[in-house]
Enzyme design. Structure first.
Site: not given
Ligand SMILES: Cc1cc2nc3c(=O)[nH]c(=O)nc-3n(C[C@H](O)[C@H](O)[C@H](O)COP(=O)(O)OP(=O)(O)OC[C@H]3O[C@@H](n4cnc5c(N)ncnc54)[C@H](O)[C@@H]3O)c2cc1C
Length: 381
Positions: A243-245
């Site tokens: 999700d972060e990326r």
């Protein structure tokens, strides 16, 4: 499987709400947040009230129960906040520190930490990187030792976004040094715990969010603060990184597109040798090249989002998107600062800020080399 709809009237309605918030609350105060070195945390409550902070999370905890297509809309608009640091601080809270809790946390933990985070009453941070362990996540040495019903935590984390503003951390700690990848756990640490402290770091860019080093000196938290199973932390963190990326890709390319548009406007207004800069073939060719790269990046992001909406594994695509979007953003920023000439080198110039801010995308959340290393393995090298 049919292609999911990503641009329905509902998406556009939601976009209008986010755009209004960005235009009224974030853009006018962008340089104020830079000067303060942090975001006004009272705005989290406003975002919570508008439903921005838990788009994909369960309604039971205050989330909207939507899918990644709405997250994409939110981050496209936040990417235009004219403050990469602020966007980073918000997205750390919404999509980098909370996904594991939402997916693997106990009901008790979700009520205590996820629900107030979705409401904007608490701010979160993700604490993985250490002075001696960044790309090599398995090198994490911050140690949580079990003592009855408590973890006793000692160690240090570095370059942590929201270090000063966070109410709680999603901490990756070593819980069994002999268990390899199974020796890590994700633990929620409230930042008012005795033995916890932070020191702020002085960054070159992304000025609108606070970044710091964290210190844990016999910090005690209940073992029930473990997110999911003890020993599954490394695995859960690898999932959380997805999700972060993807968020980083969306916000980065959106702000690069904004920079491209601003640069076009600049090139049309700036007159030299008797004609606008935009009428020079060099400008036109370079702008078309950048637009092509941005269009390719957007197509790649769209494919990642579609996969996430369909519930399919998008790890390889997100890895390539993270690598590609970081490089596109750097190229756009480099060419756009050049078009601005001396003015581009001024702090007040959007191109100057983007030149520094965009550099982070190839480092944070897994560097380009980490993406390359992963894909080389996936491709069988
Ligand atoms: C502004 C900012 C905000 C951040 N926010 C957070 C946060 O909120 N939470 C958090 O946990 N971390 C955060 N980070 C940390 C970030 O994720 C790390 O900096 C990043 O993962 C790289 O780790 P490192 O700095 O230890 O570099 P290192 O891992 O020491 O890397 C050094 C160099 O080696 C390269 N390298 C890595 N792997 C390979 C390989 N296989 N082959 C060849 N070269 C390789 C790297 O790309 C890099 O060029 C933040 C960093 C910054 C700068």
């Amino acid at each position: 499987m049919s292609t999911p709809e990503l641009n329905t009237p509902e998406h556009e309605l939601f976009r209008e709400t986010v755009r209004k918030f960005v235009q009224e609350e974030l853009r006018p105060r962008a340089r104020e947040f830079d000067a303060a070195g942090r975001f006004d945390t009272s705005l989290y409550k406003k975002m919570g009230d508008l439903g921005f902070l838990g788009l994909r999370y369960e309604p039971e905890y205050g989330g909207a129960g939507l899918d990644w297509s709405y997250s994409a809309v939110l981050y496209e608009e936040l990417g235009r906040a004219d403050n990469a640091g602020v966007t980073m601080g918000i997205t750390v809270h919404t999509d980098m520190a909370t996904p594991s809790l939402a997916e693997f946390g106990s009901d008790e933990l979700k009520r205590a930490y996820l629900a107030p985070s979705i409401a904007g009453e608490m701010v979160s941070a993700i604490a993985v990187t250490e002075p001696d362990a960044g790309s090599d996540v398995a090198g994490v040495k911050t140690r949580a030792v079990r003592n009855g019903d408590e973890w006793v935590i000692n160690g240090s984390k570095i370059y942590i976004t929201n270090a000063a503003t966070a109410d709680w951390l999603c901490l990756l700690a070593q819980t069994d040094p002999d268990a390899g990848y199974g020796g890590f756990s994700q633990i929620i640490v409230p930042t008012d715990s005795p033995g916890f402290r932070y020191e702020l770091l002085d960054k070159i860019g992304n000025l609108g969010s606070d970044t710091g080093q964290l210190f844990f000196d016999d910090v005690r938290v209940p073992v029930s603060n473990t997110i999911g199973e003890i020993g599954r932390g490394f695995h859960q963190q690898m999932m959380q990184f997805q999700d972060e990326r993807l968020v980083a890709c969306v916000t980065t390319i959106s702000s690069s597109m904004h920079l491209w548009e601003e640069t076009r406007r600049w090139a049309e207004e700036r007159v030299l040798f008797g004609k606008p800069l935009s009428k020079m073939q060099n400008t036109q060719f370079k702008m078309v090249e950048l637009y092509t790269q941005l269009t390719a990046a957007k197509a790649l992001i769209r494919e990642c989002v579609e996969k996430r909406v369909q519930g399919l594994d998008a790890t390889d695509l997100i890895t390539m998107a993270k690598l590609f979007c970081g490089r596109v953003a750097r190229q756009v920023a480099d060419d756009c600062i050049q078009f601005h000439g001396g003015y581009g080198y001024m702090k007040e110039s959007v191109a100057g800020r983007a030149f520094v801010d965009s550099r982070l995308v190839s480092i944070g959340g897994g560097s380009d080399e980490t993406m390359l290393h992963y894909m080389a393995k996936q491709l069988g090298f």
